[in-house]
Design a protein around this motif. Structure first.
Motif, mmCIF file in Angstrom:
data_model
loop_
_atom_site.group_PDB
_atom_site.id
_atom_site.type_symbol
_atom_site.label_atom_id
_atom_site.label_comp_id
_atom_site.label_asym_id
_atom_site.label_seq_id
_atom_site.Cartn_x
_atom_site.Cartn_y
_atom_site.Cartn_z
ATOM 1 N N ALA A 70 0.983 -1.233 -0.096
ATOM 2 C CA ALA A 70 -0.044 0.035 -0.028
ATOM 3 C C ALA A 70 0.892 1.338 0.077
ATOM 4 N N ASP A 71 1.936 1.172 0.800
ATOM 5 C CA ASP A 71 2.784 2.272 0.821
ATOM 6 C C ASP A 71 3.651 2.492 -0.595
ATOM 7 N N VAL A 72 4.067 1.443 -1.171
ATOM 8 C CA VAL A 72 4.762 1.625 -2.398
ATOM 9 C C VAL A 72 3.646 2.089 -3.415
ATOM 10 N N ILE A 73 2.454 1.593 -3.634
ATOM 11 C CA ILE A 73 1.449 2.184 -4.629
ATOM 12 C C ILE A 73 1.266 3.676 -4.366
ATOM 13 N N ASN A 74 1.151 4.116 -2.978
ATOM 14 C CA ASN A 74 1.078 5.669 -2.805
ATOM 15 C C ASN A 74 2.182 6.274 -3.186
ATOM 16 N N MET A 75 3.528 5.629 -3.391
ATOM 17 C CA MET A 75 4.653 6.490 -3.613
ATOM 18 C C MET A 75 4.824 6.709 -5.265
ATOM 19 N N LEU A 76 4.074 6.040 -5.960
ATOM 20 C CA LEU A 76 4.140 5.916 -7.463
ATOM 21 C C LEU A 76 3.894 7.325 -7.962
ATOM 22 N N ASP A 77 2.948 7.857 -7.337
ATOM 23 C CA ASP A 77 2.833 9.364 -7.743
ATOM 24 C C ASP A 77 3.699 10.244 -7.629
ATOM 25 N N GLY A 78 4.764 9.862 -6.732
ATOM 26 C CA GLY A 78 5.978 10.821 -6.496
ATOM 27 C C GLY A 78 7.278 10.525 -7.305
ATOM 28 N N PHE A 79 7.093 9.607 -8.368
ATOM 29 C CA PHE A 79 8.101 9.490 -9.398
ATOM 30 C C PHE A 79 7.961 10.142 -10.397
ATOM 31 N N ILE A 80 8.648 11.379 -10.399
ATOM 32 C CA ILE A 80 8.682 12.573 -11.479
ATOM 33 C C ILE A 80 10.188 13.036 -11.431
ATOM 34 N N ILE A 81 10.783 12.933 -12.914
ATOM 35 C CA ILE A 81 12.022 13.317 -13.211
ATOM 36 C C ILE A 81 11.882 14.408 -13.920
ATOM 37 N N ASP A 82 11.660 15.537 -13.268
ATOM 38 C CA ASP A 82 11.606 16.868 -14.016
ATOM 39 C C ASP A 82 12.853 17.580 -14.329
ATOM 40 N N HIS A 83 13.695 17.154 -14.904
ATOM 41 C CA HIS A 83 14.946 17.931 -15.516
ATOM 42 C C HIS A 83 15.456 17.304 -16.738
ATOM 43 N N CYS A 84 16.311 17.960 -17.524
ATOM 44 C CA CYS A 84 16.980 17.707 -18.715
ATOM 45 C C CYS A 84 17.879 16.739 -18.739
ATOM 46 N N SER A 85 18.630 16.446 -17.800
ATOM 47 C CA SER A 85 19.775 15.357 -17.854
ATOM 48 C C SER A 85 19.450 13.905 -17.436
ATOM 49 N N PRO A 86 19.877 13.005 -18.134
ATOM 50 C CA PRO A 86 20.586 12.890 -19.404
ATOM 51 C C PRO A 86 19.853 13.151 -20.566
ATOM 52 N N SER A 87 18.657 13.203 -20.718
ATOM 53 C CA SER A 87 17.769 13.264 -21.776
ATOM 54 C C SER A 87 16.485 13.467 -21.303
ATOM 55 N N TRP A 88 15.922 14.959 -21.826
ATOM 56 C CA TRP A 88 14.707 15.185 -21.368
ATOM 57 C C TRP A 88 13.582 14.499 -21.763
ATOM 58 N N PRO A 89 13.673 14.136 -23.058
ATOM 59 C CA PRO A 89 12.388 13.118 -23.751
ATOM 60 C C PRO A 89 12.627 11.853 -22.912
ATOM 61 N N ALA A 90 13.544 11.154 -22.491
ATOM 62 C CA ALA A 90 13.727 9.872 -21.679
ATOM 63 C C ALA A 90 13.082 10.192 -20.358
ATOM 64 N N ASN A 91 13.549 11.279 -19.818
ATOM 65 C CA ASN A 91 13.121 11.478 -18.530
ATOM 66 C C ASN A 91 11.634 11.598 -18.162
ATOM 67 N N ARG A 92 11.016 12.395 -19.380
ATOM 68 C CA ARG A 92 9.466 12.525 -19.506
ATOM 69 C C ARG A 92 8.673 11.042 -19.899
ATOM 70 N N TRP A 93 9.430 10.309 -20.724
ATOM 71 C CA TRP A 93 8.826 8.817 -20.957
ATOM 72 C C TRP A 93 8.867 7.895 -19.886
ATOM 73 N N LEU A 94 9.660 8.275 -19.036
ATOM 74 C CA LEU A 94 9.863 7.109 -17.849
ATOM 75 C C LEU A 94 8.876 7.411 -16.950
ATOM 76 N N THR A 95 8.543 8.804 -16.817
ATOM 77 C CA THR A 95 7.527 9.376 -15.675
ATOM 78 C C THR A 95 6.429 9.239 -16.192
ATOM 79 N N ALA A 96 6.145 9.390 -17.543
ATOM 80 C CA ALA A 96 4.797 8.905 -18.273
ATOM 81 C C ALA A 96 4.277 7.423 -17.986
ATOM 82 N N MET A 97 5.430 6.709 -18.309
ATOM 83 C CA MET A 97 5.209 5.242 -18.201
ATOM 84 C C MET A 97 4.660 4.659 -16.823
#
Length: 257
Positions: free
Chosen positions: A167-194
């Motif tokens: 239950a705690d891990v599921i609640n943590m999912l919303d916190g996974f956001i990589i909001d910067h450009c390194s090493p790749s902005w599209p890769a970071n945005r993609w992983l966050t969206a996945m």
């Protein structure tokens, strides 16, 4: 490289396996959740669009400029960490049947203050310093073309994490956001969206992870289940981004199965 074996039975009862089951699960979600998943789908498609124009893919973005690709090494070197959200990930390889996989995490500073790891009386040393306490969320398996092919969870020893209740891990999912450009902005945005697009399956995999731990402990009561090297993958599910996106958009549009 190790074979992808011992996959937590690959799925447990209740796991989404078919297109019909997926659409039924999506219809049961609140409209705001479907809207978030649809936005994540569009984000992923946009990432694919810009990467294709540059003759790149998600994996090539992570490995760019990293030199020779060695099994077990983390890529990029030093991992990727967002100092505001305290989300973290890395990519590496050590299995047959895939090019490699992403491991995603949330560190202690990104968790709610009252969240604590499960009680543990074994002999292994779990991280205790705030900057080292970490929870593994989900792993994403990638093919040689740089596209995702599976989601899976792992036992504690695999990543050296602190183990938290499902239950705690599921609640943590919303916190996974990589909001910067390194090493790749599209890769970071993609992983966050996945982690948004596949939220229903990820939740089921985390629940299956805990069920697998309980089942394994009952069969090997004399073993420290969290350190048992015979239990590596605790739940596993093959995925297709195109099918997931199609299902989300068709459910939103009210199309029949």
């Amino acid at each position: 490289m190790n074979k992808i074996d011992n996959l937590g039975n690959k799925a447990t009862s209740g796991m989404i396996k078919t297109s019909k089951e997926l659409r039924a699960a999506l219809r049961a979600l609140p409209s705001e959740w479907l809207a978030r998943m649809n936005a994540a789908a569009d984000e992923i498609l946009e990432c694919y669009r810009v990467l294709k124009k540059g003759n790149a893919n998600i994996v090539s973005e992570i490995l760019k400029g990293q030199g020779t690709f060695y099994e077990w090494d983390h890529y990029p070197e030093g991992d990727v960490y967002d100092g505001e959200t305290h989300a973290q990930y890395y990519y590496h390889a050590h299995r047959e049947g895939e090019h490699g996989h992403f491991h995603t995490f949330l560190r202690k500073k990104g968790m709610k203050e009252d969240v604590k790891p499960v009680p543990y009386s074994g002999e292994a040393e779990w991280p205790t310093e705030e900057d080292e306490i970490i929870c593994h969320l989900i792993a994403i398996s990638m093919d040689s073309a740089g596209f995702p092919i599976a989601l899976f969870t792992t036992n504690r020893w695999v990543t050296g994490e602190n183990w938290y209740d499902k239950a705690d891990v599921i609640n943590m999912l919303d916190g996974f956001i990589i909001d910067h450009c390194s090493p790749s902005w599209p890769a970071n945005r993609w992983l966050t969206a996945m982690l948004v697009l596949f939220r229903p399956q990820i939740e089921q995999l985390i629940i299956a992870r805990d069920l697998k731990i309980i089942e394994w402990r009952s069969k090997t009561p004399d073993m420290d289940v969290f350190e048992d090297r015979d239990l590596e993958i605790t739940s596993y599910l093959n995925i297709t981004v195109e099918d997931q996106i199609r299902a989300v958009k068709e459910v939103i549009e009210g199309r029949p199965d």
